[in-house]
Scaffold this motif. Structure first.
Motif, mmCIF file in Angstrom:
data_model
loop_
_atom_site.group_PDB
_atom_site.id
_atom_site.type_symbol
_atom_site.label_atom_id
_atom_site.label_comp_id
_atom_site.label_asym_id
_atom_site.label_seq_id
_atom_site.Cartn_x
_atom_site.Cartn_y
_atom_site.Cartn_z
ATOM 1 N N SER A 1 -4.305 7.562 1.867
ATOM 2 C CA SER A 1 -4.914 7.477 3.200
ATOM 3 C C SER A 1 -4.132 6.545 4.119
ATOM 4 O O SER A 1 -3.991 6.822 5.320
ATOM 5 N N THR A 2 -3.616 5.451 3.572
ATOM 6 C CA THR A 2 -2.797 4.536 4.376
ATOM 7 C C THR A 2 -1.565 5.256 4.897
ATOM 8 O O THR A 2 -1.159 5.075 6.047
ATOM 9 N N MET A 3 -0.974 6.092 4.059
ATOM 10 C CA MET A 3 0.178 6.879 4.479
ATOM 11 C C MET A 3 -0.179 7.776 5.658
ATOM 12 O O MET A 3 0.552 7.848 6.652
ATOM 13 N N GLY A 4 -1.332 8.458 5.573
ATOM 14 C CA GLY A 4 -1.751 9.348 6.644
ATOM 15 C C GLY A 4 -1.931 8.615 7.962
ATOM 16 O O GLY A 4 -1.510 9.092 9.020
ATOM 17 N N ARG A 5 -2.530 7.436 7.905
ATOM 18 C CA ARG A 5 -2.731 6.645 9.111
ATOM 19 C C ARG A 5 -1.413 6.102 9.661
ATOM 20 O O ARG A 5 -1.227 5.997 10.875
ATOM 21 N N ALA A 6 -0.501 5.750 8.759
ATOM 22 C CA ALA A 6 0.804 5.240 9.196
ATOM 23 C C ALA A 6 1.623 6.342 9.874
ATOM 24 O O ALA A 6 2.362 6.074 10.829
ATOM 25 N N LEU A 7 1.494 7.570 9.397
ATOM 26 C CA LEU A 7 2.217 8.681 10.021
ATOM 27 C C LEU A 7 1.775 8.879 11.466
ATOM 28 O O LEU A 7 2.575 9.213 12.337
ATOM 29 N N CYS B 1 -3.911 4.525 -4.356
ATOM 30 C CA CYS B 1 -2.472 4.774 -4.495
ATOM 31 C C CYS B 1 -1.750 4.782 -3.149
ATOM 32 O O CYS B 1 -0.524 4.860 -3.096
ATOM 33 N N GLY B 2 -2.502 4.728 -2.038
ATOM 34 C CA GLY B 2 -1.867 4.652 -0.723
ATOM 35 C C GLY B 2 -1.884 5.945 0.071
ATOM 36 O O GLY B 2 -1.268 6.027 1.133
ATOM 37 N N ALA C 1 0.827 -1.221 0.000
ATOM 38 C CA ALA C 1 0.000 0.000 0.000
ATOM 39 C C ALA C 1 0.853 1.260 0.000
ATOM 40 O O ALA C 1 0.560 2.232 -0.694
ATOM 41 N N VAL C 2 1.895 1.267 0.815
ATOM 42 C CA VAL C 2 2.868 2.365 0.867
ATOM 43 C C VAL C 2 4.240 1.736 0.759
ATOM 44 O O VAL C 2 4.573 0.826 1.512
ATOM 45 N N ASP C 3 5.037 2.215 -0.200
ATOM 46 C CA ASP C 3 6.283 1.509 -0.507
ATOM 47 C C ASP C 3 7.457 2.484 -0.634
ATOM 48 O O ASP C 3 7.682 3.080 -1.676
ATOM 49 N N ASP C 4 8.166 2.673 0.478
ATOM 50 C CA ASP C 4 9.412 3.433 0.483
ATOM 51 C C ASP C 4 9.205 4.926 0.211
ATOM 52 O O ASP C 4 9.794 5.502 -0.697
#
Length: 328
Positions: free
Chosen positions: A63-69, A60-61, A38-41
């Protein structure tokens, strides 16, 4: 851009280095588990006081990026530094304290608000948990906050179902603002609203940013909205950042073929014969990411080299980064 190439600066509120978030799917009897990348590097920074817009197609990832942050979803690997401190190394208590500084506004305010609590009870509970003001001042503090986001003080006594969609999103903004954060992640915060209400909420966000000296990460698939509110824009494709630059530079002369295709689709009443770049094929599955440059299956410039070598996110001109072997 490699991890070593991130620009260290006291102006950076957030620094992300090599962030990855993979999900395992499938498995079971005689079936091998697969990974959704989902989020890659991801490697980039967020400057104090800016609005960083993040755009890209659905899946493209973003929202997943936002949650991972925010550590709402634990990253698979990578580092997230907030004011120089590695978030991943924080204990539960430290992380709760951090979430006072970093808040998130979700796309669907109704799903993110407790339907069994009044707005006043919800916001007061948050204010009490983080000890923002003394107990005797909490009600007036919350009512002033509701008025600041464009609601009446009487909204304190109402339940979420008694508000319109735009009003509920204002409640969500008040909830994020209640703990006096420094950074707010806006995850498709206006995409579910009518166009006229979108404009009102965007203007409100900008007003609050100036008044409270906030920093935003504004996630959206709407390119026009991102252009209106952002200082810098990052473009994501299949879990990776393919271009990152200030708003004027990236909209006037996008360097990456994917960004060029996206921006060509923005309606422009000043150009009758605006040429639309049509991408071939569909977005590949994150279960089976193409080798080399992951955009090569749809790119009009792709060569055999693109199929074999994944381009790094590098500076193509001052403060303008792109991940393409053949940037314009």
């Amino acid at each position: 851009m490699t991890t070593a190439q991130v620009k260290q600066s006291t102006d950076n509120l957030l620094e992300i280095k090599g962030l990855k978030k993979y999900f395992e799917v499938g498995g079971g009897l005689f079936k091998q588990k697969q990974q959704v990348k989902a989020v890659d590097d991801l490697t980039f920074n967020v400057k104090k006081g800016e609005t960083l817009g993040i755009v890209g197609e659905s899946g493209c990832g973003k929202s997943t990026m936002g949650r991972a942050l925010l550590q709402l979803q634990k990253p698979t690997s990578g580092e997230v530094f907030y004011e120089g401190q590695d978030i991943a190394q924080l204990s539960g208590k430290q992380l709760r304290k951090l979430r006072k500084d970093i808040q998130i506004i979700f796309q669907d305010p109704f799903a993110s608000l407790n339907p069994r609590m009044t707005v006043g009870a919800m916001l007061t509970e948050i204010v009490a948990t983080h000890e923002i003001v003394p107990k005797k001042e909490r009600q007036s503090y919350v009512q002033n906050l509701l008025e600041e986001v464009g609601l009446k003080a009487e909204a304190y006594w109402k339940y979420p179902h008694e508000f319109s969609g735009g009003q509920r999103q204002r409640v969500s903004i008040a909830r994020a603002l209640a703990v006096q954060p420094k950074l707010i992640i806006c995850d498709e915060a206006v995409s579910a609203l009518d166009v006229s209400v979108q404009a009102q909420v965007l203007n409100l966000l900008q007003k609050l940013k100036r008044k409270h000296q906030l920093t935003y990460i504004f996630i959206s698939h709407d390119l026009s909205v991102v252009k209106h509110i952002s200082d810098r824009v990052g473009v994501m494709y299949l879990g990776k950042m393919v271009e990152l630059a200030d708003e004027d530079s990236i909209y006037e002369k996008p360097a990456h073929p994917y960004t060029q295709a996206l921006f060509s689709a923005i309606p422009d009443i000043t150009e009758d014969n605006k040429e639309r770049i049509q991408l071939k094929g569909d977005v590949p599955s994150p279960l089976n990411v193409p080798s080399g440059c992951r955009f090569h299956t749809r790119c009009p410039l792709a060569t055999e080299y693109c199929k074999q070598v994944d381009p790094a996110l590098e500076e193509v001109k001052e403060d303008h980064l792109a991940a393409c072997h053949y940037t314009a």
